[in-house]
Design a protein around this motif. Sequence first.
Motif, mmCIF file in Angstrom:
data_model
loop_
_atom_site.group_PDB
_atom_site.id
_atom_site.type_symbol
_atom_site.label_atom_id
_atom_site.label_comp_id
_atom_site.label_asym_id
_atom_site.label_seq_id
_atom_site.Cartn_x
_atom_site.Cartn_y
_atom_site.Cartn_z
ATOM 1 N N LYS A 314 -28.660 34.076 66.697
ATOM 2 C CA LYS A 314 -28.583 33.860 65.256
ATOM 3 C C LYS A 314 -27.125 33.850 64.800
ATOM 4 C CE LYS A 314 -29.080 38.772 64.080
ATOM 5 N NZ LYS A 314 -29.847 39.765 63.305
ATOM 6 N N VAL A 315 -26.861 33.273 63.629
ATOM 7 C CA VAL A 315 -25.519 33.235 63.065
ATOM 8 C C VAL A 315 -25.323 34.450 62.180
ATOM 9 C CG1 VAL A 315 -23.922 31.942 61.607
ATOM 10 C CG2 VAL A 315 -25.499 30.730 63.111
ATOM 11 N N THR A 316 -24.177 35.093 62.312
ATOM 12 C CA THR A 316 -23.825 36.223 61.455
ATOM 13 C C THR A 316 -22.350 36.138 61.097
ATOM 14 O OG1 THR A 316 -23.722 38.648 61.275
ATOM 15 C CG2 THR A 316 -23.388 37.682 63.461
ATOM 16 N N PRO A 317 -21.953 36.539 59.869
ATOM 17 C CA PRO A 317 -20.538 36.474 59.493
ATOM 18 C C PRO A 317 -19.703 37.602 60.037
ATOM 19 C CG PRO A 317 -21.835 37.321 57.682
ATOM 20 C CD PRO A 317 -22.814 36.937 58.756
ATOM 21 N N LEU A 318 -20.338 38.613 60.648
ATOM 22 C CA LEU A 318 -19.593 39.764 61.148
ATOM 23 C C LEU A 318 -19.773 39.900 62.644
ATOM 24 C CD1 LEU A 318 -20.416 42.429 58.438
ATOM 25 C CD2 LEU A 318 -18.347 41.038 58.636
#
Length: 319
Positions: A314-318
């Motif tokens: 999944k994509v995460t900003p952190l």
Amino acid sequence: MTTPTLIEPTLIERERTYDRFAPHLVPQPYWRFPHALWFWAMGLGAGTFMVRHAFSIADTGTVLGLSLLDVLGLVLVGIGGLILILDLGRPERVLKALKRPDRSWIARGAIADFVFLIVGAVYLLPGWFEALPWTDEPFLEANLTAQVMIAVAFAAAALIIAYPGMVMYEGLSIRLWHSALVPAQFIAHALTSSMGLTLLVLAVGGRLEQVQTELAIGFLVGLVATLGLTHMYVVERAHEHSPAARAGLHRLLRGRMAGHFWVSVLVGYGVPVILTLIALAAPSTGAVLLATGGALSVLGSLQFRYAQLCAGVKVTPLG
């Protein structure tokens, strides 16, 4: 004034400290082997019950006076349910999981689990209490009361097989799973590995001869269908343009889960195809070959489920 550049998300395993707040692709950390075991056990148990009645297998062997295949089905679904309860942690969360079946596939599946276990257990009781007004024969040979029970348990078993695939499909953040072929895979894996388990149990018990050809042909069709769906799934996910889907597919085919994936496909399903073809051509050696192929498919199904779960990204900003 400089124009900000669009940062392409990359797998967190390759990130450095200075990229900490850039978009990352992170392997999902929650669904691991216990969840793979949960999905596998439930699908295998429900499918084994369905296979016994679809092929009208009367002589299954017994355990404690009860039909062995039906007991296996109930035990495996019970194991899957126990894993679910342990995963939820607290009794009130178990009750919460049963709410809103109109919206939640988890709730639908949990209700189906309870229906299958209760109705299936009642259906088996004539093995202990012969005076009961129904029989524990397969569907076509049972009386009307037993047929109603079998039909209800059969419908619940079908939902048990399908609902984990729907849960994964609705996980929009894990693009590797968001494919209509994922529920189809769950159905194919469950039914095929269930036929494999049935072949193994009957062969070990010396009860395979009467249904060997029919069950072997069904097993072969299931194996080919499963391999075909796997190929279609890989191709379809390869055309998904999101970075998370590409990273997940790479992780599945060439990354950390590749070993599990390829062994499950080639050994768990490819080898049984060859063994089943030989068994159909030479029935005298069929029991050993079909039992071996059945065992491989059962193990391969679990390994595939584990690989597909752990390959999810999944994509995460952190970071």
